[in-house]
Scaffold this active site. Structure first.
Site, PDB file in Angstrom:
ATOM      1  N   ARG A 261     153.754  69.734   5.722  1.00 49.27           N
ATOM      2  CA  ARG A 261     154.451  70.030   7.216  1.00 49.27           C
ATOM      3  C   ARG A 261     154.234  69.430   8.628  1.00 49.27           C
ATOM      4  O   ARG A 261     153.783  69.408   8.521  1.00 49.27           O
ATOM      5  CB  ARG A 261     154.692  71.437   7.159  1.00 49.27           C
ATOM      6  CG  ARG A 261     155.552  72.655   5.466  1.00 49.27           C
ATOM      7  CD  ARG A 261     156.114  73.628   5.930  1.00 49.27           C
ATOM      8  NE  ARG A 261     156.376  74.092   4.963  1.00 49.27           N
ATOM      9  CZ  ARG A 261     156.766  75.685   4.627  1.00 49.27           C
ATOM     10  NH1 ARG A 261     157.067  76.222   5.987  1.00 49.27           N
ATOM     11  NH2 ARG A 261     157.533  75.766   4.050  1.00 49.27           N
ATOM     12  N   ARG A 276     149.696  77.671  11.614  1.00 49.79           N
ATOM     13  CA  ARG A 276     150.611  76.447  11.992  1.00 49.79           C
ATOM     14  C   ARG A 276     150.101  75.824  11.646  1.00 49.79           C
ATOM     15  O   ARG A 276     149.554  74.717  12.814  1.00 49.79           O
ATOM     16  CB  ARG A 276     151.750  76.526  12.668  1.00 49.79           C
ATOM     17  CG  ARG A 276     153.213  75.320  12.671  1.00 49.79           C
ATOM     18  CD  ARG A 276     153.968  75.033  14.043  1.00 49.79           C
ATOM     19  NE  ARG A 276     154.433  77.292  14.804  1.00 49.79           N
ATOM     20  CZ  ARG A 276     155.508  77.227  14.380  1.00 49.79           C
ATOM     21  NH1 ARG A 276     156.135  76.986  13.446  1.00 49.79           N
ATOM     22  NH2 ARG A 276     156.527  78.732  14.592  1.00 49.79           N
ATOM     23  N   GLU A 348     155.586  86.116  11.140  1.00 54.05           N
ATOM     24  CA  GLU A 348     155.982  86.816   9.423  1.00 54.05           C
ATOM     25  C   GLU A 348     155.039  85.499   8.263  1.00 54.05           C
ATOM     26  O   GLU A 348     154.979  84.788   8.925  1.00 54.05           O
ATOM     27  CB  GLU A 348     157.026  84.336   9.781  1.00 54.05           C
ATOM     28  CG  GLU A 348     158.030  84.731   8.305  1.00 54.05           C
ATOM     29  CD  GLU A 348     158.311  82.978   7.499  1.00 54.05           C
ATOM     30  OE1 GLU A 348     158.288  82.167   7.360  1.00 54.05           O
ATOM     31  OE2 GLU A 348     158.855  82.470   9.343  1.00 54.05           O
ATOM     32  N   SER A 351     159.387  85.122   4.101  1.00 52.08           N
ATOM     33  CA  SER A 351     160.322  84.921   3.753  1.00 52.08           C
ATOM     34  C   SER A 351     161.224  85.003   2.387  1.00 52.08           C
ATOM     35  O   SER A 351     160.572  83.395   1.254  1.00 52.08           O
ATOM     36  CB  SER A 351     160.521  83.454   4.670  1.00 52.08           C
ATOM     37  OG  SER A 351     162.248  83.280   5.142  1.00 52.08           O
ATOM     38  N   ARG A 389     147.868  82.276   6.716  1.00 51.34           N
ATOM     39  CA  ARG A 389     148.446  83.638   6.954  1.00 51.34           C
ATOM     40  C   ARG A 389     147.534  84.887   6.568  1.00 51.34           C
ATOM     41  O   ARG A 389     148.149  85.974   7.680  1.00 51.34           O
ATOM     42  CB  ARG A 389     150.130  83.153   6.624  1.00 51.34           C
ATOM     43  CG  ARG A 389     150.612  82.717   7.943  1.00 51.34           C
ATOM     44  CD  ARG A 389     152.065  82.155   8.059  1.00 51.34           C
ATOM     45  NE  ARG A 389     152.241  81.029   9.049  1.00 51.34           N
ATOM     46  CZ  ARG A 389     153.412  81.114   9.268  1.00 51.34           C
ATOM     47  NH1 ARG A 389     154.207  81.994   9.643  1.00 51.34           N
ATOM     48  NH2 ARG A 389     153.332  79.639  10.512  1.00 51.34           N
TER      49      ARG A 389
END
Length: 424
Positions: A261, A276, A348, A351, A389
């Site tokens: 990403r 991130r 988070e 999801s 994460r």
């Protein structure tokens, strides 16, 4: 993609949905584009009908020995206009489709209406955040101190927002992948897949990454291929253009892949640590469901993500995203957030979304009910889980006063029996 007929017949439904999602799209713009498309179609069909009738009339005149010159001249002009209209109609159709491609999915009626993440609604909480008798260290610093993470060498190899995992860090990443996959494929009903890590434009369009989010993707310069941002893309597109049997539903797949990403627009956010990254590993869950069963399947998928955190003894909460915070393709989304002690908040980690028939329309994925016509099925996707994460959460929640790390019991067999990571 939403149903064209719904927009044509119930534009007020889409108007409300766009308002709830705080979208700047104007339904009147679509109605004008669609009206032009219809007018052009009517004109071209009328002229083609006239041309067909004239052809028969010319043939009759010739058989009767009559002069058809004037009629032929008229039809020449009609043919020229038809060619022009065919081009205009194709462009009008493309304009309508382009507009529809920009429209997000319609929120489910149960989704709370809100402007942003501040209006998300907590629906579940598990575990009690640990109280430390010392100041816990941030996961990136602790991972480096324990010799399992190296951000400095990753920056030299590539750049910022990359990490080298080594020693116990590399083993822990592999352990998490195997643990997640074993849960999904043995204890649950997922079929494991090893998909390509690059996909074409059609696949990215099918799941909704294109055309709206192209700047968030890594694209190969000389090829019309993209690095996957998540395994949701290849897994969902496994059945693109296919018609499944109703008896095959629900169908579930999972895959462990790297994810890429660009994080466009996130400058200054989570630049430290593993939260991130431009590249990270994630196990993804995808489910194909009957429309009548898809929201039940969403609860099942959410349970699968939560179960992993409970087995790892990591406190978490579940929130329902409001209309202003949902993803483009989603009709309803649960975010599962894990507790990070140094940030004193939940972040988070998974999801889980029901995309209803939105992706199925774009990718043309249908099922055939017994004795009925083929119809679009519903697609769902969820993280189950990302390794980076998860490692961050383990480092922060399981660290000890002496600088060591006690591994969750569920991972000990996957770590060769190792229970503690000692300081170097």
């Amino acid at each position: 993609m939403i149903d064209l007929k719904l927009v044509q017949k119930q534009p007020e439904v889409l108007t409300k949905a766009l308002t709830d999602r705080h979208s700047d799209l104007d339904v009147n713009e679509f109605l004008a584009l669609d009206a032009r498309r219809r007018a052009l179609l009517t004109e071209v069909e009328t002229l083609k009908s006239r041309r067909n009738a004239a052809s028969a009339e010319v043939a009759a005149k010739k058989r009767a020995g009559e002069d058809a010159t004037a009629l032929l001249a008229e039809m020449s002009g009609v043919s020229d206009r038809i060619k022009e209209l065919d081009v205009e109609t194709a462009q009008a159709k493309a304009d309508v489709e382009t507009w529809l491609m920009r429209v997000p999915n319609l929120p489910d009626a149960a989704v709370p209406v809100g402007k942003d993440e501040s209006e998300n609604v907590e629906v579940h909480r598990w575990g009690t955040p640990r109280e430390f008798d010392f100041e816990p260290r941030e996961h990136g610093d602790l991972g480096v101190a324990l010799g399992g993470l190296d951000f400095e060498r990753a920056a030299r190899l590539t750049g910022s927002r990359f990490v080298v995992s080594l020693n116990w860090g590399a083993r822990l990443e592999r352990a998490l992948v195997n643990f997640f996959l074993d849960q999904h494929t043995v204890a649950e009903d997922y079929i494991e897949v090893c998909p390509p890590y690059m996909v074409n434009r059609a696949s990215m369009t099918g799941t909704g990454q294109l055309p709206k989010f192209e700047e968030d993707l890594f694209k190969l310069r000389e090829w019309e291929y993209y690095l996957i941002p998540t395994a949701e893309v290849p897994l969902t597109n496994l059945h693109a253009g296919e018609v499944l049997d109703e008896a095959d539903l629900p169908r579930a797949y999972c895959a462990a892949t790297p994810c890429f990403r660009s994080e466009a627009g996130s400058a200054g956010k989570d630049t430290r640590g593993l939260i991130r990254m431009h590249q990270f590993t994630k196990v993804e869950m995808v489910r194909f469901a009957h429309p009548d069963d898809s929201f039940n399947q969403l609860e099942i998928m959410r349970g699968h993500a939560c179960n992993l955190l409970e087995m790892l003894e990591l406190p978490y909460r579940v929130i329902t995203l409001c209309t202003g915070d949902m993803g483009f393709s989603s009709a309803k989304t649960y975010d599962v957030e894990v507790w990070l002690p140094t940030q004193k908040t939940f972040r988070e980690i998974s999801s889980c979304s029901n995309c209803t028939d939105f992706q199925a329309r774009r990718a043309d994925i249908r099922f055939k009910p017994k004795g009925g016509k083929a119809m679009f099925l519903h697609t769902l996707n969820g993280s189950g889980l990302p390794t980076g994460r998860t490692i961050a959460a383990i480092l922060e929640n399981c660290q000890q006063k002496d600088g060591s790390l006690v591994l969750p019991k569920a991972l000990v067999p996957y770590m060769g029996g190792r229970e503690v990571i000692e300081p170097k």
